[in-house]
Design a protein around this motif. Structure first.
Motif, PDB file in Angstrom:
ATOM      1  N   ARG A 400     -25.197 -32.960 -44.193  1.00 10.18           N
ATOM      2  CA  ARG A 400     -24.561 -33.374 -45.435  1.00 10.18           C
ATOM      3  C   ARG A 400     -23.521 -34.461 -45.222  1.00 10.18           C
ATOM      4  NH1 ARG A 400     -25.119 -30.029 -49.847  1.00 10.18           N
ATOM      5  NH2 ARG A 400     -24.093 -31.807 -50.869  1.00 10.18           N
ATOM      6  N   GLY A 401     -23.372 -34.931 -44.010  1.00 14.43           N
ATOM      7  CA  GLY A 401     -22.396 -35.973 -43.749  1.00 14.43           C
ATOM      8  C   GLY A 401     -20.951 -35.511 -43.848  1.00 14.43           C
ATOM      9  N   GLN A 402     -20.718 -34.248 -43.614  1.00 14.49           N
ATOM     10  CA  GLN A 402     -19.349 -33.699 -43.664  1.00 14.49           C
ATOM     11  C   GLN A 402     -18.729 -33.831 -42.275  1.00 14.49           C
ATOM     12  OE1 GLN A 402     -20.511 -29.771 -44.969  1.00 14.49           O
ATOM     13  NE2 GLN A 402     -20.420 -30.315 -47.155  1.00 14.49           N
ATOM     14  N   TRP A 403     -18.255 -35.047 -41.989  1.00  9.15           N
ATOM     15  CA  TRP A 403     -17.877 -35.380 -40.618  1.00  9.15           C
ATOM     16  C   TRP A 403     -16.687 -34.566 -40.104  1.00  9.15           C
ATOM     17  CZ3 TRP A 403     -22.231 -37.141 -40.005  1.00  9.15           C
ATOM     18  CH2 TRP A 403     -22.824 -38.140 -40.782  1.00  9.15           C
ATOM     19  N   ARG A 404     -15.660 -34.369 -40.963  1.00  8.24           N
ATOM     20  CA  ARG A 404     -14.503 -33.597 -40.491  1.00  8.24           C
ATOM     21  C   ARG A 404     -14.895 -32.133 -40.221  1.00  8.24           C
ATOM     22  NH1 ARG A 404     -13.399 -38.158 -41.004  1.00  8.24           N
ATOM     23  NH2 ARG A 404     -14.162 -37.996 -38.886  1.00  8.24           N
ATOM     24  N   VAL A 405     -15.717 -31.584 -41.116  1.00  9.93           N
ATOM     25  CA  VAL A 405     -16.205 -30.218 -40.919  1.00  9.93           C
ATOM     26  C   VAL A 405     -16.996 -30.129 -39.608  1.00  9.93           C
ATOM     27  CG1 VAL A 405     -17.703 -28.387 -41.820  1.00  9.93           C
ATOM     28  CG2 VAL A 405     -16.239 -29.699 -43.376  1.00  9.93           C
ATOM     29  N   ALA A 406     -17.829 -31.153 -39.357  1.00  7.07           N
ATOM     30  CA  ALA A 406     -18.633 -31.168 -38.135  1.00  7.07           C
ATOM     31  C   ALA A 406     -17.752 -31.195 -36.898  1.00  7.07           C
ATOM     32  CB  ALA A 406     -19.573 -32.363 -38.152  1.00  7.07           C
ATOM     33  N   GLU A 407     -16.657 -31.985 -36.944  1.00  6.65           N
ATOM     34  CA  GLU A 407     -15.742 -32.049 -35.795  1.00  6.65           C
ATOM     35  C   GLU A 407     -15.160 -30.663 -35.493  1.00  6.65           C
ATOM     36  OE1 GLU A 407     -14.080 -36.598 -36.632  1.00  6.65           O
ATOM     37  OE2 GLU A 407     -12.816 -34.838 -36.979  1.00  6.65           O
ATOM     38  N   LEU A 408     -14.679 -29.994 -36.551  1.00  7.80           N
ATOM     39  CA  LEU A 408     -14.077 -28.667 -36.362  1.00  7.80           C
ATOM     40  C   LEU A 408     -15.114 -27.654 -35.875  1.00  7.80           C
ATOM     41  CD1 LEU A 408     -11.801 -28.528 -39.547  1.00  7.80           C
ATOM     42  CD2 LEU A 408     -11.061 -28.804 -37.182  1.00  7.80           C
ATOM     43  N   ARG A 411     -15.918 -27.947 -32.203  1.00  9.38           N
ATOM     44  CA  ARG A 411     -14.877 -27.303 -31.390  1.00  9.38           C
ATOM     45  C   ARG A 411     -15.057 -25.789 -31.405  1.00  9.38           C
ATOM     46  NH1 ARG A 411     -10.258 -30.881 -34.309  1.00  9.38           N
ATOM     47  NH2 ARG A 411     -10.967 -32.918 -33.541  1.00  9.38           N
ATOM     48  N   ARG A 412     -15.511 -25.251 -32.560  1.00  8.80           N
ATOM     49  CA  ARG A 412     -15.722 -23.811 -32.657  1.00  8.80           C
ATOM     50  C   ARG A 412     -16.856 -23.362 -31.735  1.00  8.80           C
ATOM     51  NH1 ARG A 412     -17.924 -20.361 -36.729  1.00  8.80           N
ATOM     52  NH2 ARG A 412     -18.514 -22.151 -38.002  1.00  8.80           N
ATOM     53  N   VAL A 413     -17.905 -24.194 -31.614  1.00  3.06           N
ATOM     54  CA  VAL A 413     -18.979 -23.876 -30.671  1.00  3.06           C
ATOM     55  C   VAL A 413     -18.412 -23.789 -29.248  1.00  3.06           C
ATOM     56  CG1 VAL A 413     -21.144 -24.643 -29.634  1.00  3.06           C
ATOM     57  CG2 VAL A 413     -20.781 -24.950 -32.080  1.00  3.06           C
ATOM     58  N   VAL A 414     -17.582 -24.754 -28.895  1.00  7.60           N
ATOM     59  CA  VAL A 414     -16.982 -24.782 -27.560  1.00  7.60           C
ATOM     60  C   VAL A 414     -16.143 -23.526 -27.331  1.00  7.60           C
ATOM     61  CG1 VAL A 414     -15.329 -25.978 -26.077  1.00  7.60           C
ATOM     62  CG2 VAL A 414     -17.013 -27.288 -27.389  1.00  7.60           C
ATOM     63  N   GLN A 415     -15.335 -23.164 -28.320  1.00 12.31           N
ATOM     64  CA  GLN A 415     -14.481 -21.988 -28.175  1.00 12.31           C
ATOM     65  C   GLN A 415     -15.309 -20.712 -28.000  1.00 12.31           C
ATOM     66  OE1 GLN A 415     -12.190 -22.358 -31.743  1.00 12.31           O
ATOM     67  NE2 GLN A 415     -10.657 -23.713 -30.822  1.00 12.31           N
ATOM     68  N   ALA A 416     -16.396 -20.599 -28.776  1.00 13.30           N
ATOM     69  CA  ALA A 416     -17.256 -19.419 -28.646  1.00 13.30           C
ATOM     70  C   ALA A 416     -17.888 -19.368 -27.264  1.00 13.30           C
ATOM     71  CB  ALA A 416     -18.324 -19.425 -29.737  1.00 13.30           C
ATOM     72  N   CYS A 417     -18.315 -20.541 -26.754  1.00  6.65           N
ATOM     73  CA  CYS A 417     -18.887 -20.587 -25.405  1.00  6.65           C
ATOM     74  C   CYS A 417     -17.872 -20.142 -24.357  1.00  6.65           C
ATOM     75  CB  CYS A 417     -19.366 -22.004 -25.095  1.00  6.65           C
ATOM     76  SG  CYS A 417     -20.902 -22.480 -25.914  1.00  6.65           S
ATOM     77  N   LEU A 418     -16.646 -20.602 -24.492  1.00 12.21           N
ATOM     78  CA  LEU A 418     -15.621 -20.246 -23.514  1.00 12.21           C
ATOM     79  C   LEU A 418     -15.247 -18.768 -23.609  1.00 12.21           C
ATOM     80  CD1 LEU A 418     -13.303 -23.394 -23.539  1.00 12.21           C
ATOM     81  CD2 LEU A 418     -15.306 -22.889 -22.123  1.00 12.21           C
ATOM     82  N   ARG A 419     -15.276 -18.234 -24.818  1.00 16.80           N
ATOM     83  CA  ARG A 419     -15.070 -16.789 -24.967  1.00 16.80           C
ATOM     84  C   ARG A 419     -16.125 -16.023 -24.161  1.00 16.80           C
ATOM     85  NH1 ARG A 419     -13.641 -14.204 -30.462  1.00 16.80           N
ATOM     86  NH2 ARG A 419     -11.771 -15.297 -31.169  1.00 16.80           N
ATOM     87  N   ARG A 455     -12.961 -30.225 -22.649  1.00 11.12           N
ATOM     88  CA  ARG A 455     -11.850 -31.079 -23.100  1.00 11.12           C
ATOM     89  C   ARG A 455     -12.362 -32.258 -23.906  1.00 11.12           C
ATOM     90  NH1 ARG A 455     -10.377 -30.346 -17.606  1.00 11.12           N
ATOM     91  NH2 ARG A 455      -8.807 -28.705 -17.363  1.00 11.12           N
ATOM     92  N   GLU A 456     -13.456 -32.843 -23.461  1.00 11.99           N
ATOM     93  CA  GLU A 456     -14.005 -33.981 -24.188  1.00 11.99           C
ATOM     94  C   GLU A 456     -14.474 -33.568 -25.581  1.00 11.99           C
ATOM     95  OE1 GLU A 456     -17.078 -35.377 -21.661  1.00 11.99           O
ATOM     96  OE2 GLU A 456     -15.707 -36.312 -20.201  1.00 11.99           O
ATOM     97  N   LEU A 457     -15.164 -32.435 -25.688  1.00 16.96           N
ATOM     98  CA  LEU A 457     -15.657 -31.979 -26.991  1.00 16.96           C
ATOM     99  C   LEU A 457     -14.531 -31.479 -27.882  1.00 16.96           C
ATOM    100  CD1 LEU A 457     -18.914 -30.103 -25.898  1.00 16.96           C
ATOM    101  CD2 LEU A 457     -18.760 -32.195 -27.259  1.00 16.96           C
ATOM    102  N   ASP A 458     -13.417 -31.095 -27.268  1.00 17.08           N
ATOM    103  CA  ASP A 458     -12.276 -30.618 -28.064  1.00 17.08           C
ATOM    104  C   ASP A 458     -11.601 -31.759 -28.827  1.00 17.08           C
ATOM    105  OD1 ASP A 458     -10.668 -28.359 -28.807  1.00 17.08           O
ATOM    106  OD2 ASP A 458      -9.050 -29.201 -27.595  1.00 17.08           O
ATOM    107  N   HIS A 459     -11.952 -33.004 -28.471  1.00 17.96           N
ATOM    108  CA  HIS A 459     -11.327 -34.160 -29.135  1.00 17.96           C
ATOM    109  C   HIS A 459     -12.373 -35.110 -29.724  1.00 17.96           C
ATOM    110  CE1 HIS A 459      -8.129 -32.767 -26.348  1.00 17.96           C
ATOM    111  NE2 HIS A 459      -7.313 -33.175 -27.325  1.00 17.96           N
ATOM    112  N   VAL A 460     -13.520 -34.586 -30.118  1.00 13.95           N
ATOM    113  CA  VAL A 460     -14.569 -35.458 -30.648  1.00 13.95           C
ATOM    114  C   VAL A 460     -14.159 -36.038 -32.002  1.00 13.95           C
ATOM    115  CG1 VAL A 460     -16.447 -34.311 -29.436  1.00 13.95           C
ATOM    116  CG2 VAL A 460     -15.784 -33.514 -31.717  1.00 13.95           C
TER     117      VAL A 460
END
Length: 542
Positions: A400-408, A411-419, A455-460
């Motif tokens: 849907r082109g929701q770029w800010r939502v996609a960025e967040l 980061r949530r995918v990364v956090q779940a992976c690290l959990r 770290r890189e994905l945390d600042h996409v």
């Protein structure tokens, strides 16, 4: 005695100048020197008896006088009388075998001590327990230990653990000789003086004991065990004759089995978790409780008997002789009981399919307390569910082109992976999501590559479809890298179909059952409903 009484009196006088002892106290020499066994390095053991009711400290004072170590203990006459009463009560209720080594040792040393000061008080205290009666107590106490050790040796031999069987048979022989000697008045507890005790007693039994001891290295295990049983019978030890199926395999209290996927886990006392390799797991599942040991072993391969012996050592099963538990012990040594091996060093610690083992025949101790293990495993499952949920959200936001939502969401995918990654390696409770990346050094160098990507994905930054597509590729690569590390490659796409969701529930249900048993903290409240429903969704109708 090896020391002159006058020398001992002089040493006592010099000792009393350095300790705080009440006037008029009695003193006797106790221990190996009083028994006539001591040597030049033996301690000088003085027991100070106070004719009053107040308790005296248990801890001795240790001094060094005239090149010798001098140990001074104090006891009130009341405390000594209570020691004797405790032993007499045990004898009257046939609970002699339950008496502690310490109380028997203290009573024995007192009864055989040599008065050095106030013979009247010492005689009065020593007269509280008949020497012959005490010898009978010690004979029974040692006989029980000989019997238990020999029964255990017989069981070990059945499990083909011949080296350990010989060791326990030798221990049984020592206890049997001590029982025989005690019946003839030689009641000193310390086993190292047994040779001198047998020298004083003489007799055929003493000679046979020495002869068998000298032949131990030369005999086959079966021959040695047979010789030990024969000599133990001569010492008066009964109940050690193998008669086919008298040894049975019994359940150990507080031991439960938890299959997770294809991996067998066994929880001991809700504190320790053991994970079995495939071979050890098959052996465990072939154990039938309440059956003769010979029958249980007949169901196993010859290699599997080593696992059976390990089950016994770990306290996961018990052995009984005609219904009475076999519980061997080695007097005046470390307590005998279930062992706890060093924790496994295999990493990660836990995967979706169970804890990780080093090899097929392994019985590994999970390096986490049981409750934390259960909590970490449940969090691992839930983390993978979150990964799937966030991946679905990321696809939708990019579509849907929701770029800010996609960025967040990335980061949530990364956090779940690290959990999941930290949980798989035993980190529990987890740090807050905002701190996950900074806590990756807990995993040492393993996490270097993952930490850089995280770290890189945390600042996409996503401003258009091209950037979004690039981020999606990097996120998928990150998920694949983490799941490869924690062996979760096959985790279902939870939200793509009913079958995938049911597969997700099936994975989580086994861990939830174990976690609930261990009273571990559930990752979400909804998990209780899954547990209640037996792994099914609560509102569906067949």
């Amino acid at each position: 005695m090896i020391l002159d009484v006058e020398y001992l009196r002089d040493l006592l006088a010099r000792t009393m100048d350095r300790v705080d002892a009440p006037d008029g106290c009695a003193v006797l020499l106790e221990g190996s020197i009083a028994e006539g066994f001591g040597n030049s390095s033996s301690d000088i053991d003085f027991l100070v008896i106070v004719d009053e009711a107040a308790d005296q400290p248990t801890m001795p004072s240790i001094l060094f006088i005239d090149g010798r170590r001098v140990e001074v203990r104090t006891r009130s006459a009341r405390q000594l009388a209570e020691q004797f009463d405790h032993v007499r009560a045990a004898a009257a209720t046939r609970r002699v075998v339950k008496l502690s080594e310490d109380v028997l040792n203290r009573c024995q040393r007192l009864l055989h001590g040599v008065p050095l000061r106030d013979k009247e008080l010492i005689g009065r205290v020593q007269g509280l327990f008949d020497h012959r009666e005490f010898a009978g107590v010690m004979r029974t106490w040692w006989a029980h230990r000989a019997r238990q050790a020999m029964r255990y040796a017989i069981a070990l031999a059945e499990m083909h653990d011949y080296d350990e069987a010989v060791s326990w048979a030798r221990a049984a022989l020592t206890s049997g000789a001590k029982s025989w000697a005690a019946g003839r008045g030689e009641t000193y507890l310390e086993p190292k003086w047994l040779p001198l005790q047998l020298d004083r007693l003489g007799g055929d039994e003493s000679a046979e004991f020495r002869a068998l001891e000298s032949r131990t290295p030369d005999l086959l295990p079966s021959d040695y065990l047979a010789a030990c049983r024969e000599l133990l019978a001569a010492f008066g030890i009964d109940g050690i004759t193998p008669a086919g199926q008298q040894i049975t395999v019994e359940r150990a209290p507080g031991v439960t089995t938890w299959p997770i996927g294809e991996r067998v886990h066994v929880v001991r006392d809700k504190r320790d978790v053991f994970v079995f390799g495939d071979q050890a797991g098959r052996t465990w599942q072939s154990v039938v409780f309440g059956r003769p040991l010979a029958d249980v072993l007949s169901r196993m391969s010859s290699d599997a008997t080593a696992s059976m012996a390990q089950f016994v050592r770990l306290g996961l099963v018990r052995l009984a002789w005609h219904g009475n538990r076999i519980l061997p012990s080695l007097p005046l040594s470390a307590p005998t009981g279930p062992i706890t091996p060093p924790p496994s060093r295999v990493r990660p610690i836990v995967t979706l399919g169970g804890a990780v083992v080093a090899r097929e025949a392994a019985i590994d101790l999970v390096p986490l307390p049981a409750r934390r293990f259960g909590a970490a495993a449940m969090t691992l499952v839930w983390s993978n569910v979150l990964i799937e949920n966030a991946r679905e959200d990321l696809d939708g936001a990019l579509d849907r082109g929701q770029w800010r939502v996609a960025e967040l969401t990335a980061r949530r995918v990364v956090q779940a992976c690290l959990r999941g990654l930290l949980s798989a390696h035993g980190v529990n409770p987890l740090p807050p999501d905002s701190d996950l990346i900074r806590r990756l050094p807990l995993l040492d160098s393993l996490a270097d590559e993952i930490a850089t990507a995280a770290r890189e994905l945390d600042h996409v930054v996503i401003n258009d479809a091209g950037q979004g597509s690039d981020v999606l590729v990097r996120v998928e690569r990150f998920v694949a890298r983490v799941r490869a590390d924690i062996d979760a490659r096959a985790f279902p796409a939870s939200f793509h179909s009913e079958d995938a969701w049911q597969a997700t529930l099936d994975i989580g249900y086994d861990w939830l059952r174990l976690g609930a048993y261990l009273a571990a903290e559930l990752p979400i409240d909804e998990a209780r409903d899954l547990l209640t429903s037996g792994g099914a969704q609560p509102h569906t109708v067949d």
